[in-house]
Design a protein around this motif. Structure first.
Motif, PDB file in Angstrom:
ATOM      1  N   MET A 100     -10.440   7.810   2.013  1.00  0.00           N
ATOM      2  CA  MET A 100      -9.958   6.991   3.119  1.00  0.00           C
ATOM      3  C   MET A 100     -10.579   7.420   4.455  1.00  0.00           C
ATOM      4  O   MET A 100     -10.896   6.572   5.298  1.00  0.00           O
ATOM      5  N   ASP A 124      -2.575   6.401   1.095  1.00  0.00           N
ATOM      6  CA  ASP A 124      -2.273   5.028   0.689  1.00  0.00           C
ATOM      7  C   ASP A 124      -2.552   3.999   1.771  1.00  0.00           C
ATOM      8  O   ASP A 124      -2.686   2.813   1.481  1.00  0.00           O
ATOM      9  N   LYS A 125      -2.623   4.445   3.022  1.00  0.00           N
ATOM     10  CA  LYS A 125      -2.857   3.528   4.136  1.00  0.00           C
ATOM     11  C   LYS A 125      -3.396   4.319   5.317  1.00  0.00           C
ATOM     12  O   LYS A 125      -2.897   5.398   5.620  1.00  0.00           O
ATOM     13  N   SER A 126      -4.426   3.793   5.958  1.00  0.00           N
ATOM     14  CA  SER A 126      -5.009   4.446   7.127  1.00  0.00           C
ATOM     15  C   SER A 126      -5.194   3.421   8.233  1.00  0.00           C
ATOM     16  O   SER A 126      -5.231   2.220   7.977  1.00  0.00           O
ATOM     17  N   ARG A 127      -5.326   3.920   9.455  1.00  0.00           N
ATOM     18  CA  ARG A 127      -5.495   2.989  10.568  1.00  0.00           C
ATOM     19  C   ARG A 127      -6.439   3.557  11.617  1.00  0.00           C
ATOM     20  O   ARG A 127      -6.559   4.771  11.780  1.00  0.00           O
ATOM     21  N   GLN A 220      -5.587  -4.574   5.397  1.00  0.00           N
ATOM     22  CA  GLN A 220      -4.228  -5.084   5.211  1.00  0.00           C
ATOM     23  C   GLN A 220      -3.815  -6.010   6.344  1.00  0.00           C
ATOM     24  O   GLN A 220      -3.278  -7.094   6.113  1.00  0.00           O
ATOM     25  N   ILE A 233      -5.622  -1.808   9.973  1.00  0.00           N
ATOM     26  CA  ILE A 233      -5.034  -1.021   8.892  1.00  0.00           C
ATOM     27  C   ILE A 233      -5.759  -1.328   7.586  1.00  0.00           C
ATOM     28  O   ILE A 233      -5.928  -2.487   7.201  1.00  0.00           O
ATOM     29  N   VAL A 235      -6.296  -0.265   3.320  1.00  0.00           N
ATOM     30  CA  VAL A 235      -5.648   0.295   2.136  1.00  0.00           C
ATOM     31  C   VAL A 235      -6.622   0.248   0.980  1.00  0.00           C
ATOM     32  O   VAL A 235      -7.562  -0.551   0.981  1.00  0.00           O
TER      33      VAL A 235
END
Length: 237
Positions: A100, A124-127, A220, A233, A235
């Motif tokens: 990520m 699981d999620k980055s921004r 996302q 964002i 994913v």
């Protein structure tokens, strides 16, 4: 001093180290593969094992000076000072963060000319937040990311003299975090080849060795966080 072995080889999953100190504030080793929380990337977790026991590492943070603190549960049995321990990271979690974090650099390369105002790496999620009034469409960003991933571009770390920041201040895209100075050396992360450079920025985090290792990525959503601040964002796809 804690030698940061992860800076030159982020693929190591375990190594032998010596305990320099151990207390309620954490365990300090002479060398480590555990990444210390910073620059938007979480600290590593894992386990330390020694002859008569083992302890879970719940987080890793920076201590005083160049020390790295391996945080453990409050009621944990601690290794004795001077003991040799086997330090083992939670590889699945680390590798997810590596994929990520590298994807975030690709995202940054697609949003040209906009300063980065913030960011957070997650498994699981980055921004990434950009000083950007009108971002490209979500679909265009996602397609661009996956093209760069599928190209399987090389990713490498190089060390240069920190004076490069004076001669080429444009290397730094982030407004919220500035590279540390005073050590004389600067760690750069380069994506692409010499004749087809995709990204080149100061970065202390851990990364994959080729973009193809990231796997598919989805955008996302894009959020409005102010008059000119846009949050993108991503994913795993």
């Amino acid at each position: 001093m804690t030698e940061r072995v992860f800076q030159d080889d982020p693929t190591l999953r375990s190594l032998s180290a010596t305990v320099l100190s151990a207390g309620a504030e954490g365990i300090v080793l002479d060398r480590t593969i555990f990444y210390a929380r910073g620059g938007g990337q979480p600290g590593d977790t894992g386990v330390l094992r020694w002859k008569d026991g083992e302890v879970a590492v719940t987080d890793t943070v920076k201590g005083e000076g160049t020390a790295i603190l391996h945080l453990v549960p409050a009621d944990a049995v601690l290794p004795p000072v001077g003991a040799t321990v086997e330090a083992v990271i939670d590889w699945d979690h680390r590798h997810a963060l590596m994929r990520m974090h590298t994807a975030m650099h690709l995202l940054c390369s697609l949003i040209k000319g906009a300063a980065v105002t913030g960011g957070q790496v997650g498994a699981d999620k980055s921004r990434l937040d950009f000083d950007l009034p009108n971002p490209p469409p979500k679909e265009a960003i996602e397609a661009g990311l996956n093209r760069l991933i599928e190209a399987d571009l090389p990713v490498r770390i190089e060390w240069v003299d920190e004076s490069v920041l004076d001669t080429d201040p444009g290397l730094v895209r982030t407004m919220s975090v500035q590279p540390p100075r005073g050590a004389g050396r600067l760690r750069l992360m380069r994506i692409g080849t010499d004749d087809a450079l995709v990204d080149l920025q100061p970065c202390g985090g851990t990364h994959v060795s080729r973009t193809g290792e990231i796997g598919p990525i989805r955008v996302q959503k894009i959020e409005n966080k102010g008059r000119q601040n846009r949050r993108i964002i991503i994913v795993p796809g």
